[in-house]
Every structure is written in structure tokens, then in C-alpha cells.
Design a protein around this motif. Structure first.
Motif, PDB file in Angstrom:
ATOM      1  N   ASP A 169       0.826  -1.212   0.000  1.00 56.79           N
ATOM      2  CA  ASP A 169       0.000   0.000   0.000  1.00 56.79           C
ATOM      3  C   ASP A 169       0.861   1.264   0.000  1.00 56.79           C
ATOM      4  OD1 ASP A 169      -2.364  -1.374  -0.042  1.00 56.79           O
ATOM      5  OD2 ASP A 169      -2.664  -1.332   2.130  1.00 56.79           O
ATOM      6  N   LYS A 170       1.983   1.205   0.714  1.00 58.50           N
ATOM      7  CA  LYS A 170       2.852   2.380   0.798  1.00 58.50           C
ATOM      8  C   LYS A 170       3.451   2.735  -0.559  1.00 58.50           C
ATOM      9  CE  LYS A 170       6.886   4.201   3.210  1.00 58.50           C
ATOM     10  NZ  LYS A 170       7.996   3.909   4.143  1.00 58.50           N
ATOM     11  N   GLU A 171       3.764   1.734  -1.358  1.00 58.48           N
ATOM     12  CA  GLU A 171       4.398   1.966  -2.661  1.00 58.48           C
ATOM     13  C   GLU A 171       3.377   2.105  -3.785  1.00 58.48           C
ATOM     14  OE1 GLU A 171       7.559   2.558  -2.858  1.00 58.48           O
ATOM     15  OE2 GLU A 171       7.801   2.150  -0.722  1.00 58.48           O
ATOM     16  N   LYS A 172       2.163   1.658  -3.527  1.00 58.43           N
ATOM     17  CA  LYS A 172       1.149   1.616  -4.586  1.00 58.43           C
ATOM     18  C   LYS A 172       0.615   3.010  -4.868  1.00 58.43           C
ATOM     19  CE  LYS A 172      -2.757  -0.136  -3.391  1.00 58.43           C
ATOM     20  NZ  LYS A 172      -3.761  -1.110  -2.948  1.00 58.43           N
ATOM     21  N   SER A 173       0.413   3.314  -6.140  1.00 62.45           N
ATOM     22  CA  SER A 173      -0.215   4.563  -6.555  1.00 62.45           C
ATOM     23  C   SER A 173      -1.372   4.211  -7.474  1.00 62.45           C
ATOM     24  CB  SER A 173       0.800   5.444  -7.286  1.00 62.45           C
ATOM     25  OG  SER A 173       0.200   6.642  -7.708  1.00 62.45           O
ATOM     26  N   GLU A 174      -2.557   4.715  -7.134  1.00 67.48           N
ATOM     27  CA  GLU A 174      -3.735   4.365  -7.916  1.00 67.48           C
ATOM     28  C   GLU A 174      -4.621   5.584  -8.091  1.00 67.48           C
ATOM     29  OE1 GLU A 174      -5.415   1.267  -5.614  1.00 67.48           O
ATOM     30  OE2 GLU A 174      -6.130   2.603  -4.037  1.00 67.48           O
ATOM     31  N   LEU A 175      -5.606   5.468  -8.943  1.00 66.09           N
ATOM     32  CA  LEU A 175      -6.515   6.558  -9.226  1.00 66.09           C
ATOM     33  C   LEU A 175      -7.684   6.537  -8.251  1.00 66.09           C
ATOM     34  CD1 LEU A 175      -6.639   6.526 -13.127  1.00 66.09           C
ATOM     35  CD2 LEU A 175      -5.344   8.049 -11.655  1.00 66.09           C
ATOM     36  N   PHE A 176      -7.845   7.650  -7.524  1.00 60.37           N
ATOM     37  CA  PHE A 176      -8.984   7.800  -6.630  1.00 60.37           C
ATOM     38  C   PHE A 176     -10.240   8.106  -7.445  1.00 60.37           C
ATOM     39  CE2 PHE A 176     -11.237  11.258  -4.132  1.00 60.37           C
ATOM     40  CZ  PHE A 176     -12.048  10.379  -3.453  1.00 60.37           C
ATOM     41  N   LEU A 177     -10.051   8.804  -8.575  1.00 58.73           N
ATOM     42  CA  LEU A 177     -11.166   9.138  -9.455  1.00 58.73           C
ATOM     43  C   LEU A 177     -11.058   8.346 -10.750  1.00 58.73           C
ATOM     44  CD1 LEU A 177     -11.306  13.034  -9.161  1.00 58.73           C
ATOM     45  CD2 LEU A 177     -12.773  11.388  -8.035  1.00 58.73           C
ATOM     46  N   VAL A 178     -12.174   7.808 -11.179  1.00 57.56           N
ATOM     47  CA  VAL A 178     -12.240   7.166 -12.490  1.00 57.56           C
ATOM     48  C   VAL A 178     -12.762   8.213 -13.470  1.00 57.56           C
ATOM     49  CG1 VAL A 178     -13.263   5.320 -13.845  1.00 57.56           C
ATOM     50  CG2 VAL A 178     -12.663   4.923 -11.452  1.00 57.56           C
ATOM     51  N   GLN A 179     -11.900   8.664 -14.361  1.00 61.41           N
ATOM     52  CA  GLN A 179     -12.273   9.745 -15.276  1.00 61.41           C
ATOM     53  C   GLN A 179     -13.186   9.222 -16.379  1.00 61.41           C
ATOM     54  OE1 GLN A 179      -9.351  11.981 -17.893  1.00 61.41           O
ATOM     55  NE2 GLN A 179      -9.598  13.436 -16.219  1.00 61.41           N
ATOM     56  N   VAL A 180     -14.316   9.887 -16.547  1.00 60.83           N
ATOM     57  CA  VAL A 180     -15.266   9.520 -17.609  1.00 60.83           C
ATOM     58  C   VAL A 180     -15.009  10.376 -18.835  1.00 60.83           C
ATOM     59  CG1 VAL A 180     -17.705   9.337 -18.233  1.00 60.83           C
ATOM     60  CG2 VAL A 180     -16.983   8.812 -15.896  1.00 60.83           C
ATOM     61  N   ASP A 181     -15.058  11.694 -18.672  1.00 70.04           N
ATOM     62  CA  ASP A 181     -14.771  12.630 -19.766  1.00 70.04           C
ATOM     63  C   ASP A 181     -13.546  13.449 -19.391  1.00 70.04           C
ATOM     64  OD1 ASP A 181     -17.028  11.959 -21.396  1.00 70.04           O
ATOM     65  OD2 ASP A 181     -18.294  13.042 -19.982  1.00 70.04           O
ATOM     66  N   ALA A 182     -12.522  13.383 -20.223  1.00 69.51           N
ATOM     67  CA  ALA A 182     -11.291  14.134 -19.966  1.00 69.51           C
ATOM     68  C   ALA A 182     -11.472  15.600 -20.352  1.00 69.51           C
ATOM     69  CB  ALA A 182     -10.139  13.522 -20.757  1.00 69.51           C
ATOM     70  N   PRO A 183     -10.694  16.508 -19.749  1.00 65.70           N
ATOM     71  CA  PRO A 183     -10.779  17.927 -20.134  1.00 65.70           C
ATOM     72  C   PRO A 183     -10.406  18.127 -21.596  1.00 65.70           C
ATOM     73  CG  PRO A 183      -9.566  17.668 -18.082  1.00 65.70           C
ATOM     74  CD  PRO A 183      -9.747  16.297 -18.648  1.00 65.70           C
ATOM     75  N   THR A 184     -11.043  19.090 -22.233  1.00 62.09           N
ATOM     76  CA  THR A 184     -10.743  19.438 -23.618  1.00 62.09           C
ATOM     77  C   THR A 184     -10.340  20.907 -23.684  1.00 62.09           C
ATOM     78  OG1 THR A 184     -13.083  19.924 -24.025  1.00 62.09           O
ATOM     79  CG2 THR A 184     -12.302  17.714 -24.591  1.00 62.09           C
ATOM     80  N   LEU A 185      -9.521  21.235 -24.678  1.00 58.88           N
ATOM     81  CA  LEU A 185      -9.092  22.616 -24.867  1.00 58.88           C
ATOM     82  C   LEU A 185     -10.229  23.405 -25.500  1.00 58.88           C
ATOM     83  CD1 LEU A 185      -6.618  24.526 -24.622  1.00 58.88           C
ATOM     84  CD2 LEU A 185      -6.104  23.960 -27.003  1.00 58.88           C
TER      85      LEU A 185
END
Length: 325
Positions: free
Chosen positions: A269-285
Motif C-alpha cells: 500500500d505504501k508503494e502503490k499509486s492508484e486513481l482515486f477518481l475514475v475519469q469519464v470525460d477528460a478535459p478538452t481545450l
């Protein structure tokens, strides 16, 4: 005012071609002035679901271990709007020097550190105190920038749990990058929290393992001495004593192995890095301004001037007795 009087007023206004031209011309002119002096806002947004540990394949081993009592199943829960609006997150964003703004931070881009109005407000608030110094003013400006950025962020929470975060800034690239940074900051906070919890658990487990290892060594020593003294177990009492010593040793082995398994999981757990949020739509310019709405501004300006012109027409015709009240 009767319906007949209203019809007469509208007819007079319609026949007054000069008034119509005046309304269209000056209404359009007023709208263009408003648009020129208004900041164009560009909106970039992303949508995401909060991370669910139970559904993550990476946590399958942890879930199995928790089922059999080897690991406490804990889930860190955060209320996303509180995190996004927090000063800790927004302060890092407003202080960051940005390539898209020519190396300036949002504070410098908004000219908050050189704005005479802000300096005057700060002076008025501190006129009776001894807090007027550069560091205090910088803190005051940072707080103001954080507040402005907070007001530029809109959060929509859907009933399904979907979170939509919208960022409206006067630069399209900055709006896009801030959206990505907020998403990354949420995951960083989540992982830091997990790593901090894992570090505390590791310290405790290592301390307990050292104590239990002493118990293991003592149990082994007791059994070894007993077997050396009693090489032939020819009485029931000796056999019972042997079983008791063996059970003591087995219990200490089990306790040691259980805690060691927990320690291994916490080290992961100390070394693990994971996504707290599951992104549905990514930001767009953003390719065009979100606000102000040019058509809406022009129509409202023409409508305002038309109302003024109509009011003038009514007053003028009342004075000339064209309309009988």
C-alpha cells in the motif's frame, strides 16, 4: 393603462422610424462596448466517479485477505467538492508559473499583486494594525486569488454519483491545464493519505513483530529444554506438557505469520499509486468563449435601449396630448 392605450403607444413607436433606428444603432453600440470591456471566459471540464476499492482488480488480494481476517478492510472516503475548493489544492494552482501565460502565475496574470484597488483595500483593512508588510500583503493577495479561482470552479453532483467539474478562466490553455491539475491533485491527496496510513500501520506492525519474535524464541527455548530433559515421554503428564508447549509455539508462529502478512500488504500500500477518481470525460481545450454570450448581450442591449426609447416616446406624446390617460 388600457389595451387600447398600449396599442396606440406601440403604433406610435413603430411609426417613429427614427426611434427604431436609434434603438438598433445605440443598442448594438452598447452591446459592443460591453463585449469589448468584458473578459471572455473559456470553460474546460471533466467528469469522474469516485474510486471504488471493491471493484478494483488491484485490490483483489487485499479483499481476500480481509475476508479471512488478515487485513482490516478500510476505505478512505472524501467529499470531492470540499477537496477541490480547499485552499491547499487551489493555492498550489494559483502560485504555479505557467508556460501558457508566458511564465506568469494566475496571480500575476490577473494582476492581483499590482492592482491599486486591492492594495487600497489591504491598506484600509490594516490601517489600525502593525501588519502592513510585504509577506502579509502577499498572503492577502494569495487568499484573494484562491477565492477568485474558487468562484471560477463549478461542481455538479449527479444523483448517480458522477461529479462534473467545470473551470472557467479567461485563457483557454490555462482553463484546460487547471482542469487536469485538479484531477491530478485529487489523486495525489488520496494516495498521500493511503501512504500515510500505511506508514503508521507499518511502524506498529514492525514493533509488534519484534515483541512476538521474542515470544517465539521463548516458546522454542521452553520446548527445546523440555525435550532435552525428558528424552523418553513415558508418562501421560509429560505428554500433556509437551502438547501444551507445542501449542504455545504454534500460537506464536500463527501470530507472527499473520502480522507478517499484514506488514507485506501495508508495504504494498505504501508503494502503490492508484486513481482515486475514475475519469469519464477528460478535459478538452476550449475553442470558443463560454461567456459572455455575444448574441444575448446584443439582444439585451437593444432591448434596454428600446425600453428607454419607448419610455421617451410615451412621455413625449403625453406632453403633446397624443395619448389620453
Amino acid at each position: 393603462m388600457t389595451l387600447e392605450q398600449i396599442k396606440k403607444i406601440l403604433y406610435i413607436f413603430y411609426k417613429n422610424k427614427m426611434g427604431l433606428r436609434f434603438s438598433l444603432f445605440f443598442g448594438g453600440l452598447l452591446g459592443m462596448v460591453i463585449l469589448v470591456f468584458s473578459d471572455s471566459l473559456y470553460e474546460s471540464s471533466f467528469s469522474a466517479y469516485p474510486f471504488a476499492e471493491n471493484d478494483d482488480i488491484q485490490n483483489e488480494i487485499s479483499n481476500i485477505a480481509a475476508t479471512y481476517g488478515f487485513l482490516d478492510k478500510e476505505a478512505s472516503s472524501f467529499y470531492l467538492p470540499d477537496l477541490i475548493y480547499s485552499e491547499k489544492v487551489l493555492k498550489n494552482i494559483v502560485l504555479k508559473e505557467r508556460d501558457e501565460l508566458g511564465g506568469e502565475s494566475l496571480i500575476s496574470h490577473w494582476k492581483m499583486d499590482t492592482n491599486l484597488i486591492i492594495k487600497s483595500k489591504y491598506w484600509i483593512q490594516t490601517v489600525f494594525t502593525d501588519q502592513r508588510n510585504t509577506s502579509k500583503f502577499n498572503s492577502y493577495v494569495i487568499k484573494g486569488a484562491v477565492k477568485k479561482l474558487r468562484e471560477s470552479i463549478k461542481i455538479i453532483e449527479e444523483y448517480s454519483g458522477l461529479i462534473i467539474v467545470k473551470i472557467q478562466l479567461n485563457d483557454p490553455a490555462a482553463s484546460f491545464n487547471v482542469s487536469n491539475e485538479i484531477f491530478e491533485e485529487m489523486n495525489i491527496i488520496y494516495n498521500l493519505n493511503n501512504q500515510r496510513d500505511a506508514t503508521n500501520a507499518i511502524r506498529y506492525l514492525e514493533k509488534r513483530l519484534k515483541l512476538i519474535l521474542l515470544n517465539v524464541e521463548a516458546s522454542e527455548q521452553n520446548l527445546r529444554k523440555f525435550l532435552e530433559i525428558n528424552r523418553s515421554l513415558d508418562s501421560p503428564d509429560l505428554r500433556i506438557t509437551e502438547k501444551r508447549l507445542q501449542n504455545d509455539l504454534s500460537r506464536t508462529y500463527l501470530a507472527y505469520n499473520t502480522l507478517f502478512q499484514k506488514l507485506e500488504l501495508k508495504l504494498l500500500d505504501k508503494e502503490k499509486s492508484e486513481l482515486f477518481l475514475v475519469q469519464v470525460d477528460a478535459p478538452t481545450l476550449p475553442s470558443h468563449p463560454y461567456a459572455p454570450n455575444r448574441i444575448q448581450v446584443m439582444l439585451l442591449s437593444i432591448f434596454f435601449i428600446s425600453i428607454c426609447s419607448l419610455s421617451y416616446t410615451i412621455i413625449k406624446n403625453i406632453d403633446s396630448n397624443s395619448i389620453n390617460w
